[in-house]
Design a protein around this motif. Sequence first.
Motif, PDB file in Angstrom:
ATOM      1  N   PRO A  59      59.724  50.707  37.130  1.00 24.09           N
ATOM      2  CA  PRO A  59      60.045  51.082  38.514  1.00 24.09           C
ATOM      3  C   PRO A  59      61.523  50.987  38.884  1.00 24.09           C
ATOM      4  CG  PRO A  59      58.027  49.796  38.454  1.00 24.09           C
ATOM      5  CD  PRO A  59      58.566  49.791  37.071  1.00 24.09           C
ATOM      6  N   LEU A  60      62.213  49.952  38.443  1.00 24.10           N
ATOM      7  CA  LEU A  60      63.628  49.809  38.809  1.00 24.10           C
ATOM      8  C   LEU A  60      64.498  50.838  38.104  1.00 24.10           C
ATOM      9  CD1 LEU A  60      62.486  47.140  39.937  1.00 24.10           C
ATOM     10  CD2 LEU A  60      64.627  46.067  39.298  1.00 24.10           C
ATOM     11  N   ASN A  61      64.066  51.296  36.945  1.00 22.94           N
ATOM     12  CA  ASN A  61      64.811  52.345  36.256  1.00 22.94           C
ATOM     13  C   ASN A  61      64.574  53.706  36.906  1.00 22.94           C
ATOM     14  OD1 ASN A  61      65.820  50.490  34.442  1.00 22.94           O
ATOM     15  ND2 ASN A  61      64.246  50.863  32.900  1.00 22.94           N
ATOM     16  N   ARG A  62      63.367  53.916  37.413  1.00 26.62           N
ATOM     17  CA  ARG A  62      63.057  55.180  38.092  1.00 26.62           C
ATOM     18  C   ARG A  62      63.724  55.252  39.464  1.00 26.62           C
ATOM     19  NH1 ARG A  62      57.676  54.104  37.079  1.00 26.62           N
ATOM     20  NH2 ARG A  62      57.280  54.074  39.330  1.00 26.62           N
ATOM     21  N   HIS A  63      63.909  54.085  40.091  1.00 31.47           N
ATOM     22  CA  HIS A  63      64.436  54.053  41.459  1.00 31.47           C
ATOM     23  C   HIS A  63      65.587  53.048  41.583  1.00 31.47           C
ATOM     24  CE1 HIS A  63      61.053  56.509  42.717  1.00 31.47           C
ATOM     25  NE2 HIS A  63      60.249  55.677  42.092  1.00 31.47           N
ATOM     26  N   PRO A  64      66.723  53.341  40.929  1.00 24.77           N
ATOM     27  CA  PRO A  64      67.858  52.412  40.993  1.00 24.77           C
ATOM     28  C   PRO A  64      68.478  52.318  42.380  1.00 24.77           C
ATOM     29  CG  PRO A  64      68.510  54.460  39.934  1.00 24.77           C
ATOM     30  CD  PRO A  64      67.022  54.526  40.112  1.00 24.77           C
ATOM     31  N   GLU A  65      68.099  53.226  43.276  1.00 24.19           N
ATOM     32  CA  GLU A  65      68.639  53.205  44.638  1.00 24.19           C
ATOM     33  C   GLU A  65      67.894  52.221  45.533  1.00 24.19           C
ATOM     34  OE1 GLU A  65      65.108  55.958  44.895  1.00 24.19           O
ATOM     35  OE2 GLU A  65      66.586  55.376  43.390  1.00 24.19           O
ATOM     36  N   ALA A  66      66.793  51.663  45.065  1.00 27.80           N
ATOM     37  CA  ALA A  66      65.971  50.772  45.888  1.00 27.80           C
ATOM     38  C   ALA A  66      66.745  49.509  46.272  1.00 27.80           C
ATOM     39  CB  ALA A  66      64.694  50.387  45.144  1.00 27.80           C
ATOM     40  N   SER A  67      66.520  49.057  47.496  1.00 26.47           N
ATOM     41  CA  SER A  67      67.176  47.831  47.969  1.00 26.47           C
ATOM     42  C   SER A  67      66.181  46.812  48.524  1.00 26.47           C
ATOM     43  CB  SER A  67      68.219  48.168  49.046  1.00 26.47           C
ATOM     44  OG  SER A  67      67.608  48.821  50.147  1.00 26.47           O
ATOM     45  N   ILE A  68      64.889  47.160  48.461  1.00 23.69           N
ATOM     46  CA  ILE A  68      63.818  46.257  48.892  1.00 23.69           C
ATOM     47  C   ILE A  68      62.767  46.241  47.785  1.00 23.69           C
ATOM     48  CG2 ILE A  68      62.024  45.810  50.614  1.00 23.69           C
ATOM     49  CD1 ILE A  68      63.802  47.414  52.614  1.00 23.69           C
ATOM     50  N   LEU A  69      62.484  45.065  47.270  1.00 20.25           N
ATOM     51  CA  LEU A  69      61.544  44.917  46.158  1.00 20.25           C
ATOM     52  C   LEU A  69      60.245  44.305  46.684  1.00 20.25           C
ATOM     53  CD1 LEU A  69      61.163  45.114  43.039  1.00 20.25           C
ATOM     54  CD2 LEU A  69      62.025  42.768  42.906  1.00 20.25           C
ATOM     55  N   VAL A  70      59.117  44.876  46.285  1.00 22.51           N
ATOM     56  CA  VAL A  70      57.806  44.360  46.700  1.00 22.51           C
ATOM     57  C   VAL A  70      57.062  43.886  45.453  1.00 22.51           C
ATOM     58  CG1 VAL A  70      55.698  44.813  47.990  1.00 22.51           C
ATOM     59  CG2 VAL A  70      57.794  46.078  48.553  1.00 22.51           C
ATOM     60  N   ALA A  71      56.663  42.613  45.456  1.00 20.32           N
ATOM     61  CA  ALA A  71      56.005  42.030  44.291  1.00 20.32           C
ATOM     62  C   ALA A  71      54.844  41.151  44.739  1.00 20.32           C
ATOM     63  CB  ALA A  71      57.009  41.221  43.472  1.00 20.32           C
ATOM     64  N   ARG A  72      54.148  40.609  43.782  1.00 20.28           N
ATOM     65  CA  ARG A  72      53.008  39.742  44.088  1.00 20.28           C
ATOM     66  C   ARG A  72      53.456  38.275  44.168  1.00 20.28           C
ATOM     67  NH1 ARG A  72      49.462  43.680  40.754  1.00 20.28           N
ATOM     68  NH2 ARG A  72      48.343  44.765  42.432  1.00 20.28           N
ATOM     69  N   ARG A  73      52.481  37.396  44.253  1.00 22.45           N
ATOM     70  CA  ARG A  73      52.729  35.988  44.591  1.00 22.45           C
ATOM     71  C   ARG A  73      53.610  35.262  43.573  1.00 22.45           C
ATOM     72  NH1 ARG A  73      49.597  32.109  42.022  1.00 22.45           N
ATOM     73  NH2 ARG A  73      48.118  32.940  40.509  1.00 22.45           N
ATOM     74  N   ASN A  74      54.184  34.169  44.037  1.00 19.89           N
ATOM     75  CA  ASN A  74      54.935  33.233  43.184  1.00 19.89           C
ATOM     76  C   ASN A  74      56.195  33.856  42.604  1.00 19.89           C
ATOM     77  OD1 ASN A  74      55.032  30.556  42.320  1.00 19.89           O
ATOM     78  ND2 ASN A  74      54.100  31.028  40.339  1.00 19.89           N
ATOM     79  N   PHE A  75      56.857  34.692  43.380  1.00 27.43           N
ATOM     80  CA  PHE A  75      58.083  35.333  42.921  1.00 27.43           C
ATOM     81  C   PHE A  75      59.211  34.298  42.874  1.00 27.43           C
ATOM     82  CE2 PHE A  75      61.966  37.752  43.142  1.00 27.43           C
ATOM     83  CZ  PHE A  75      61.692  38.896  42.417  1.00 27.43           C
ATOM     84  N   GLY A  76      59.980  34.307  41.778  1.00 29.35           N
ATOM     85  CA  GLY A  76      61.119  33.391  41.656  1.00 29.35           C
ATOM     86  C   GLY A  76      60.725  31.978  41.280  1.00 29.35           C
ATOM     87  N   GLY A 133      53.780  54.355  42.520  1.00 25.23           N
ATOM     88  CA  GLY A 133      54.948  54.411  41.643  1.00 25.23           C
ATOM     89  C   GLY A 133      56.154  55.024  42.307  1.00 25.23           C
ATOM     90  N   ASP A 134      56.079  55.167  43.630  1.00 25.07           N
ATOM     91  CA  ASP A 134      57.133  55.839  44.366  1.00 25.07           C
ATOM     92  C   ASP A 134      57.929  54.858  45.215  1.00 25.07           C
ATOM     93  OD1 ASP A 134      58.352  58.252  44.623  1.00 25.07           O
ATOM     94  OD2 ASP A 134      56.575  59.280  45.400  1.00 25.07           O
ATOM     95  N   CYS A 135      58.863  55.402  45.975  1.00 23.31           N
ATOM     96  CA  CYS A 135      59.645  54.628  46.940  1.00 23.31           C
ATOM     97  C   CYS A 135      59.250  55.074  48.340  1.00 23.31           C
ATOM     98  CB  CYS A 135      61.147  54.881  46.757  1.00 23.31           C
ATOM     99  SG  CYS A 135      61.942  53.734  45.646  1.00 23.31           S
ATOM    100  N   ALA A 136      59.548  54.209  49.313  1.00 24.26           N
ATOM    101  CA  ALA A 136      59.346  54.570  50.714  1.00 24.26           C
ATOM    102  C   ALA A 136      60.438  53.911  51.534  1.00 24.26           C
ATOM    103  CB  ALA A 136      57.970  54.118  51.204  1.00 24.26           C
ATOM    104  N   THR A 137      60.851  54.569  52.587  1.00 22.61           N
ATOM    105  CA  THR A 137      61.877  54.005  53.453  1.00 22.61           C
ATOM    106  C   THR A 137      61.292  52.864  54.268  1.00 22.61           C
ATOM    107  OG1 THR A 137      62.983  56.143  53.624  1.00 22.61           O
ATOM    108  CG2 THR A 137      63.522  54.505  55.302  1.00 22.61           C
ATOM    109  N   ALA A 138      62.008  51.765  54.307  1.00 21.79           N
ATOM    110  CA  ALA A 138      61.580  50.579  55.061  1.00 21.79           C
ATOM    111  C   ALA A 138      62.760  50.044  55.853  1.00 21.79           C
ATOM    112  CB  ALA A 138      61.033  49.514  54.122  1.00 21.79           C
ATOM    113  N   THR A 139      62.460  49.462  57.002  1.00 20.56           N
ATOM    114  CA  THR A 139      63.478  48.842  57.838  1.00 20.56           C
ATOM    115  C   THR A 139      63.070  47.403  58.146  1.00 20.56           C
ATOM    116  OG1 THR A 139      64.121  50.941  58.861  1.00 20.56           O
ATOM    117  CG2 THR A 139      64.690  48.928  60.056  1.00 20.56           C
TER     118      THR A 139
END
Length: 200
Positions: A59-76, A133-139
């Motif tokens: 996903p990050l290679n397909r959408h290098p312009e992304a600035s908001i990442l959405v993931a599942r639990r226990n990130f980091g 597998g896509d991107c969406a605009t978020a604010t």
Amino acid sequence: MAGWTEHTGQAVALPLESIDTDQLIPARFMSTPRSEGYGRFLLHDMRRDKDGTAIADMPLNRHPEASILVARRNFGSGSSREAAVYALVDFGFRAVIAPSFGDIFASNAVNNGLLPLKLDPQVVEEILVGLGGDCATATINLETCTLCIGDDRHGFDLPDKWRQKLMNGWDDIDLTRDRQQEILAFRAARRAEFGWAWPS
């Protein structure tokens, strides 16, 4: 570090749980000076094959312009390495949305201008399904503590100190400096009342 109140950008899904700090930036890259940037090391072993070639459907290679990442639990989760946050910030991320975060990661994130945005697991799953597998605009708005993505609007909780840090571009030292007058007044009052405890 510049603060921010509202950010609009592309959200991308990484539907995995327990993405730890060693995955976010493998230890072998941490000897690189920060001035050279850590973005290219972000999730290196997920984004590239053994030969170092970018994996096309990551996903990050397909959408290098992304600035908001959405993931599942226990990130980091995992070790306390701040470089994991550096890698996300240097790649261009302003926020990570997940149901839960490693505590030290979340603190490091806020101190570096990255929002760890915690939402209910069901809401996160709905967002992940919507993104596919896509991107969406978020604010994201820190004043109102709202996330708008597509036609959906979600509220989130954010500790006041975290919001203050993010909006002002502050870390813990800046937060302490903001209370300098109170600190000086306390010291003066303490010295006046307990002068005998102070060295001459």
